[in-house]
Design an enzyme around this catalytic site. Structure first.
Site, PDB file in Angstrom:
ATOM      1  CE  LYS A   1       8.650  -1.995   2.039  1.00  0.00           C
ATOM      2  NZ  LYS A   1       7.243  -2.089   2.148  1.00  0.00           N
TER       3      LYS A   1
ATOM      4  CE  LYS B   1       9.534  -1.964   6.202  1.00  0.00           C
ATOM      5  NZ  LYS B   1       8.051  -2.076   5.985  1.00  0.00           N
TER       6      LYS B   1
END
Length: 326
Positions: free
Chosen positions: A197, A249
């Protein structure tokens, strides 16, 4: 012999031929719908930077979940927006907090007809907007945060989540959560680890969606966008700690990372098409600069082509319905 001897265009000459030789498919089961539920809301609240997306009431959340399941989506990822926040993010672990109530609501509504997922992070619940609790110097305390994540994950499993999604990028979060779930008897509750992330500018609209209180940034715990090898290190650690699925992400700006993670992972790989990616397409389409429907499918296909088994996207229900009709 006259050239061209090789004519690749032969396999593009009709829709049936193109369908026959397509290397990547996009089906409703590949798609997961992120959903927001706002505590105390009397009616759905539109999110200005994400046209078509709302902060749900409990009733509208149940209805939208039912519609998504009917369209064939693979899963639902829930985020909660509390009325009150504090430094510890206590609403996130409260069994009667907005997210856990919403999980119970949706679980009662759709049961095992889809995969119910919960965001296991504190940023929506803290009054400082960070993904963990802070120490005396105002820094995110990794190990103190792990203890809260463990409690939060157990509460979410008890509320009906099939998968918990630790997204805070704390060191050791997967292992601590796995141990807590097992100790509480939730052996079958899986962990969708946010393995890579990145600290990204593409999260802007999401912060409106969850009414984030963040001042500053999350660069001390989210990954540096310049790094790929670091993602592979995080992947190895998450797998060692017991992750059942892993996530990259954002998606579109990190397709190269998605590819190397997919090649290295021996578990299913997800990618999150985040709020900024959604907002860019919607804004360009609203101005007549892009063919919206074609662009949506092209972006989702690109994420699948790069290696994602699962795509979290705010277009999940819409696209699943279109694919079912086609």
């Amino acid at each position: 012999m006259a050239f061209p001897l090789h004519r690749p265009r032969r396999l593009r000459s009709t829709p049936a031929l193109r369908r026959l030789v397509a290397e990547t498919d996009l089906r409703p089961r590949h798609l997961v719908l992120p959903m927001f539920v706002k505590e105390g809301a009397g009616e759905p609240v539109p999110i200005a930077s994400m046209p078509g997306v709302v902060q749900h009431t409990r009733d509208s959340l149940r209805k939208a979940a039912t519609e998504a399941v009917a369209a064939g989506v693979g899963g639902l990822m829930l985020f909660g927006i509390p009325e009150r926040r504090d430094a510890a993010g206590s609403a996130g672990v409260d069994p009667d907090g907005v997210l856990n109530v919403a999980l119970r609501d949706v679980s009662a509504e759709v049961g095992d007809a889809t995969v119910l997922m919960a965001d296991t992070c504190l940023d929506e619940f803290t009054d400082h907007g960070h993904c963990g609790v802070l120490d005396a110097d105002g820094r995110v305390d990794n190990d103190a945060t792990l203890a809260v994540y463990a409690e939060m994950a157990v509460a979410q499993a008890e509320a009906g989540a099939h998968l918990v999604g630790p997204s805070g990028m704390m060191d050791g979060q997967v292992g601590v959560i796995r141990e807590a779930l097992d100790a509480a008897g939730h052996l079958d509750t899986g962990i969708l680890a946010y393995t890579a992330k990145y600290s990204s500018a593409f999260y802007g609209p999401f912060r409106e969606a969850v009414e984030s209180q963040l001042q500053g940034d999350r660069k001390t715990y989210q990954q540096d966008g310049a790094n790929v090898r670091e993602a592979l290190r995080e992947l190895a650690l998450d797998l060692e700690e017991g992750a059942d699925l892993v996530m990259v992400k954002p998606a579109l700006a990190y397709l190269d990372v998605l590819r190397v993670v997919a090649e290295a992972a021996d578990v299913p790989v997800a990618a999150y098409q985040v709020s900024g990616e959604y907002a860019m397409v919607e804004a360009a389409a609203a101005n007549g600069w892009l063919d919206r429907d074609r662009t949506v499918l092209e972006t989702l296909t690109a994420i699948r082509r790069a290696g994602a088994d699962i795509v979290l996207t705010y277009w999940a229900t819409e696209v699943a319905s279109r694919l079912t009709i086609e």
